[in-house]
Design a protein around this motif. Structure first.
Motif, PDB file in Angstrom:
ATOM      1  N   ASN A 184      38.802  54.695  30.576  1.00 19.58           N
ATOM      2  CA  ASN A 184      40.322  54.485  30.541  1.00 19.58           C
ATOM      3  C   ASN A 184      41.024  54.999  31.779  1.00 19.58           C
ATOM      4  OD1 ASN A 184      39.834  53.389  28.092  1.00 19.58           O
ATOM      5  ND2 ASN A 184      40.305  55.101  26.711  1.00 19.58           N
ATOM      6  N   ASP A 185      40.534  56.110  32.198  1.00 16.80           N
ATOM      7  CA  ASP A 185      41.419  57.001  33.201  1.00 16.80           C
ATOM      8  C   ASP A 185      41.096  56.431  34.661  1.00 16.80           C
ATOM      9  OD1 ASP A 185      42.368  58.176  31.195  1.00 16.80           O
ATOM     10  OD2 ASP A 185      41.410  59.991  31.460  1.00 16.80           O
ATOM     11  N   TYR A 186      39.957  55.691  34.723  1.00 16.25           N
ATOM     12  CA  TYR A 186      39.632  55.215  36.216  1.00 16.25           C
ATOM     13  C   TYR A 186      38.921  53.775  36.136  1.00 16.25           C
ATOM     14  CZ  TYR A 186      36.676  54.884  40.530  1.00 16.25           C
ATOM     15  OH  TYR A 186      35.910  54.658  41.710  1.00 16.25           O
ATOM     16  N   LEU A 187      38.105  53.372  35.464  1.00 12.78           N
ATOM     17  CA  LEU A 187      37.461  51.924  35.689  1.00 12.78           C
ATOM     18  C   LEU A 187      38.672  50.980  35.274  1.00 12.78           C
ATOM     19  CD1 LEU A 187      33.985  52.658  34.160  1.00 12.78           C
ATOM     20  CD2 LEU A 187      34.761  52.532  36.701  1.00 12.78           C
ATOM     21  N   ILE A 188      39.127  50.959  34.041  1.00 13.87           N
ATOM     22  CA  ILE A 188      40.226  49.929  33.666  1.00 13.87           C
ATOM     23  C   ILE A 188      41.267  49.990  34.551  1.00 13.87           C
ATOM     24  CG2 ILE A 188      41.663  49.309  31.938  1.00 13.87           C
ATOM     25  CD1 ILE A 188      39.721  50.333  29.963  1.00 13.87           C
ATOM     26  N   PRO A 189      42.015  50.957  34.957  1.00 14.64           N
ATOM     27  CA  PRO A 189      43.049  50.891  36.043  1.00 14.64           C
ATOM     28  C   PRO A 189      42.639  50.436  37.485  1.00 14.64           C
ATOM     29  CG  PRO A 189      43.102  53.229  34.900  1.00 14.64           C
ATOM     30  CD  PRO A 189      41.857  52.559  34.694  1.00 14.64           C
ATOM     31  N   LEU A 190      41.209  50.700  37.706  1.00 12.75           N
ATOM     32  CA  LEU A 190      40.809  50.065  39.027  1.00 12.75           C
ATOM     33  C   LEU A 190      40.589  48.615  39.051  1.00 12.75           C
ATOM     34  CD1 LEU A 190      39.494  50.508  41.901  1.00 12.75           C
ATOM     35  CD2 LEU A 190      37.504  51.108  40.875  1.00 12.75           C
ATOM     36  N   ALA A 191      40.210  48.257  37.739  1.00 14.24           N
ATOM     37  CA  ALA A 191      39.862  46.591  37.384  1.00 14.24           C
ATOM     38  C   ALA A 191      41.532  46.020  37.593  1.00 14.24           C
ATOM     39  CB  ALA A 191      39.159  46.297  36.121  1.00 14.24           C
ATOM     40  N   ALA A 236      43.936  47.241  39.220  1.00  8.44           N
ATOM     41  CA  ALA A 236      44.405  47.197  40.678  1.00  8.44           C
ATOM     42  C   ALA A 236      43.776  45.864  41.474  1.00  8.44           C
ATOM     43  CB  ALA A 236      44.246  48.405  41.264  1.00  8.44           C
ATOM     44  N   LEU A 237      42.670  45.418  41.179  1.00  3.58           N
ATOM     45  CA  LEU A 237      42.031  44.396  41.749  1.00  3.58           C
ATOM     46  C   LEU A 237      42.433  42.963  41.237  1.00  3.58           C
ATOM     47  CD1 LEU A 237      38.446  45.979  41.700  1.00  3.58           C
ATOM     48  CD2 LEU A 237      39.685  45.287  43.913  1.00  3.58           C
ATOM     49  N   ARG A 249      41.934  54.822  47.323  1.00  2.00           N
ATOM     50  CA  ARG A 249      42.621  54.394  48.290  1.00  2.00           C
ATOM     51  C   ARG A 249      43.458  53.216  47.821  1.00  2.00           C
ATOM     52  NH1 ARG A 249      38.734  56.367  52.045  1.00  2.00           N
ATOM     53  NH2 ARG A 249      37.646  54.259  52.078  1.00  2.00           N
ATOM     54  N   LEU A 250      42.873  52.504  46.948  1.00  2.00           N
ATOM     55  CA  LEU A 250      43.371  51.395  46.345  1.00  2.00           C
ATOM     56  C   LEU A 250      44.294  51.652  45.082  1.00  2.00           C
ATOM     57  CD1 LEU A 250      43.823  48.273  46.036  1.00  2.00           C
ATOM     58  CD2 LEU A 250      41.453  48.503  44.519  1.00  2.00           C
ATOM     59  N   LEU A 251      43.867  52.703  44.318  1.00  2.00           N
ATOM     60  CA  LEU A 251      44.658  53.116  43.209  1.00  2.00           C
ATOM     61  C   LEU A 251      45.922  53.912  43.378  1.00  2.00           C
ATOM     62  CD1 LEU A 251      41.629  54.184  40.883  1.00  2.00           C
ATOM     63  CD2 LEU A 251      43.304  52.542  40.318  1.00  2.00           C
TER      64      LEU A 251
END
Length: 455
Positions: free
Chosen positions: A87-94, A96-97, A64-66
């Motif tokens: 690359n496709d989830y953890l880094i974009p999530l960081a 976004a935070l 929901r954040l991404l």
């Protein structure tokens, strides 16, 4: 203390999910990651493919954040490598935070402000004191209303020694020992094992992954030999469920490893509890506690699981099981002598609480030495913790978890304890560095469980 942040230790899958859950609840998360990037531990097994589909690897609050950022969700029915997960989830999530995630910052200690472990007064009213060290060596202290330790166990692999302690000579022989699945796509790593006699120690899925990679190497590199050392007395169910496995990628891995054994591509030594590793001419020898010897060893790949680092939590009052080093209420639910990941019941803040108010071990760290951890279970843990910290105790006491109806073994990572005596485990194990051509599990209808967390 409500204005203070909730400190999260570790910017891996569970730590970042905790931050997303806290943020969604209107709380202020502050994530400290000692690595240079989010998912630093995951990046150390970039070449390994996990058994779980993307559908089981993305936390709901993180999604929901991404989504408003333009993030494109990966194909839910595909199986990512560690590199792809980062690359496709953890880094974009960081990303976004934003500044809620601070990289290259290590938490080196946590205590109650103005009190050591012995002092009773004020433990329920004073904030937590978090000591951090930056990459340049400078140190700071900040106050927190709560601390969620999601730092994992990746940094503390179990030793080669069969007693849980390093084998005699293990430290001195460090140059020929690795505690990770070798990345044979790297030419320098490939050269290290080509034409050599390598011993693989362990019977979990990481060991099976290494067997496949090294036996493939043996087909093209003359003189390459592989020995597989097991503490258990027989191979037994080490290869898993094969075609009947509820996770097809995991079953395929076991079948490939079994084929390598059937084809005579490796030598199996069972009932071998390593007591020492000794230099012998230009190579080494492994010696068991019964006096057995494996001679002419050039390289050793130790894949015997992981354990938690509790040293920097020494001033906190933790209630840990004396066997598993997991929270005492959680330990009976995850004991590998009784459970595989398919029989570990989802759980939350109740099972994860300690005598020290506001302190929680989450993710793989909460499982101590048990191998049965699932990424989805970790996401449920931090959802429950965030709800409790926000005062929503009704939600915190429920289990809200969406699972595929083919089973709950949907973890990710390489966290297995191959010598636990369980049926090989099914949690968080890699499918291997090779590409797998697999169809997605059939009948993946979602099942939402909402039950009280009291047992």
């Amino acid at each position: 203390m409500s204005e203070l942040p909730v400190v999260v230790v570790g910017a891996g899958p569970i730590g970042l999910a905790a931050a997303a859950q806290l943020r969604e609840r209107g709380l202020t998360p502050l994530v400290f990651e000692r690595g240079e990037t989010a998912g630093a531990a995951v990046s150390q097994w970039n070449h390994v493919r996990v058994f779980s589909r993307w559908a089981e690897l993305v936390d709901p609050a993180a999604r929901r954040l991404l989504e408003p950022t333009g993030w494109t969700a990966p194909d839910a029915n595909t199986y990512p490598t560690g590199r792809e997960w980062a690359n496709d989830y953890l880094i974009p999530l960081a990303n976004a935070l934003g500044d809620r995630v601070q990289l290259s910052t290590e938490v080196v200690g946590v205590a109650r402000r103005g009190r050591d472990r012995v002092v009773d007064a004020g433990r329920d009213t004073e904030p937590l004191s978090v000591h951090i060290r930056h990459a340049d060596g400078t140190e700071d202290r900040l106050l927190a209303r709560a601390v969620i330790d999601a730092s994992g166990t990746w940094g503390v692999p179990n030793p080669l020694g069969g007693e849980g302690l390093p084998a005699l000579g293990e430290t001195a022989s460090a140059a020929v020992i690795t505690y990770r699945v070798p990345d044979l796509d790297d030419e320098s790593v490939r050269a290290r094992y080509a034409g050599q006699h390598t011993v693989i120690a362990g019977s979990g899925h990481s060991a099976l992954t290494a067997i496949i990679a090294l036996t493939d190497l043996a087909k093209t590199a003359p003189g390459t030999r592989i020995s597989w050392v097991l503490r258990r007395g027989e191979v037994g169910s080490t290869f898993g469920g094969g075609d009947a496995d509820e996770l097809p990628a995991r079953g395929a891995l076991g079948l490939r490893a079994k084929q390598a054994l059937d084809n005579g591509l490796l030598n199996v030594v069972t009932g071998f509890h390593t007591a020492a590793i000794e230099p012998a001419d230009a190579s080494h020898a492994l010696v068991s506690d019964a006096g057995q010897r494996i001679e002419g060893v050039d390289q050793v790949v130790v894949l015997t699981g992981f354990r938690p680092d509790l040293t920097w939590l020494s001033e906190l009052r933790l209630a840990l099981d004396p066997v598993l080093q997991a929270p005492v209420e959680l330990a009976p639910l995850i004991d590998p002598n009784v459970h595989s990941c398919g029989t570990v019941y989802p759980h939350g803040v109740k099972e994860l609480s300690h005598p020290e108010p506001g302190v929680f071990l989450a993710g793989m760290k909460s499982y101590g030495r048990a191998p049965t951890f699932l990424a989805m279970t970790g996401y449920e843990q931090v959802r429950s913790i965030a709800a409790s910290l926000a005062g929503d105790h009704e939600s915190a006491a429920r289990v809200e978890l969406t699972l595929p109806d083919t089973g709950v073994c949907g973890g990710a990572g390489v966290f297995d304890d191959p010598e636990s005596g369980s049926s090989g485990g099914c949690c968080a194990a890699p499918a291997g560095p090779q590409e797998l051509s697999l169809s997605a599990p059939s009948a993946l209808q979602d099942l939402t469980l909402t039950v009280p967390s009291t047992r």
